[in-house]
Enzyme design. Structure first.
Site, PDB file in Angstrom:
ATOM      1  N   ASN A 101       0.922  -1.172  -0.397  1.00  0.00           N
ATOM      2  CA  ASN A 101      -0.026   0.090  -0.262  1.00  0.00           C
ATOM      3  C   ASN A 101       0.637   1.061   0.225  1.00  0.00           C
ATOM      4  OD1 ASN A 101      -2.592   1.299   0.379  1.00  0.00           O
ATOM      5  ND2 ASN A 101      -2.159   1.566   2.563  1.00  0.00           N
ATOM      6  N   HIS A 103       0.389   5.284   1.211  1.00  0.00           N
ATOM      7  CA  HIS A 103      -0.247   6.035   2.505  1.00  0.00           C
ATOM      8  C   HIS A 103       0.407   7.066   2.306  1.00  0.00           C
ATOM      9  CE1 HIS A 103      -2.920   6.559   5.272  1.00  0.00           C
ATOM     10  NE2 HIS A 103      -1.811   7.416   6.129  1.00  0.00           N
ATOM     11  N   SER A 130       4.404   6.624   2.650  1.00  0.00           N
ATOM     12  CA  SER A 130       5.442   5.303   2.954  1.00  0.00           C
ATOM     13  C   SER A 130       4.544   4.520   2.187  1.00  0.00           C
ATOM     14  CB  SER A 130       4.610   5.182   4.502  1.00  0.00           C
ATOM     15  OG  SER A 130       4.695   6.569   5.727  1.00  0.00           O
ATOM     16  N   ASP A 139      -3.124   0.327   7.888  1.00  0.00           N
ATOM     17  CA  ASP A 139      -1.789   1.323   7.476  1.00  0.00           C
ATOM     18  C   ASP A 139      -0.622   1.161   8.452  1.00  0.00           C
ATOM     19  OD1 ASP A 139      -2.624   2.382   5.481  1.00  0.00           O
ATOM     20  OD2 ASP A 139      -3.551   4.247   6.788  1.00  0.00           O
TER      21      ASP A 139
END
Length: 191
Positions: A101, A103, A130, A139
């Site tokens: 992911n 973020h 990140s 997250d």
């Protein structure tokens, strides 16, 4: 996987096609019909599929459909490049340490939605982005790459978001390469 404009998706495609990242984007999954990411996929001639989250009975059902699509396409790594949905164990367990992911904050600060707004409201002078592996807690997974972005006194959500996006486009291909190397999908980084 993308929900919005698809700029991170396009950055990955460009990194692959420009030999910065020795990989191929095999499939784009979107959850919003006619979103910018879908339009970019069509322009870039990348296969795409729509899994409209509004048409599924649960998050798990959506994630099962995503897993089927990715497995059918022979996908090794899955990248959430602006996927604005919380994923479940269905997807995470199908791609253990193979789900990434991006973020818009320096995790662990400002998790979840509206991270840019959270940073501005907190009055911090530094934020960033990140790229991390995905875990069930939002997250929270191991961080692969981060980039810092200073916050100017006159920043708005739009101006700060634009600078963060430029850094996301830079670090996401690197994070994909690092994750692939950790899994033995690519050789060690060249240097």
């Amino acid at each position: 996987m993308a929900s919005g404009s698809g700029s991170n998706f396009e950055a990955l495609v460009e990194a692959c096609r420009g030999n910065q990242l020795p990989a191929e984007v095999a499939l784009l999954a979107v959850n919003n019909p006619d979103c910018g990411a879908q339009q970019r996929a069509e322009r870039l001639n990348v296969p795409w599929c729509l899994h409209d989250h509004r048409r599924f009975s649960s998050r798990e059902a959506l994630d099962r459909a995503l897993v089927e699509s990715f497995q059918s396409a022979g996908v090794d790594l899955v990248v959430m490049a602006g996927w604005m949905r919380i994923v479940t164990a269905e997807l995470i367990e199908a791609f253990p340490d193979r789900l990434l992911n991006i973020h818009p904050s320096l995790l662990p600060s400002f998790r979840g939605a509206r991270a840019v707004e959270q940073a501005l409201a907190a009055g911090v002078t530094l934020t960033g982005c990140s790229a991390h592996l995905v875990r069930l807690e939002v997250d929270s997974g191991p961080i692969l790459v981060q980039a810092a972005v200073p916050i100017a006194s006159d920043d708005t959500r739009e101006s700060l978001s634009a600078r963060i996006h430029r850094q996301e486009h830079r670090i996401l291909p690197l994070a994909v390469q690092l994750a692939a190397q950790r899994l033995g999908l690519l050789g060690p980084a060249q240097g």
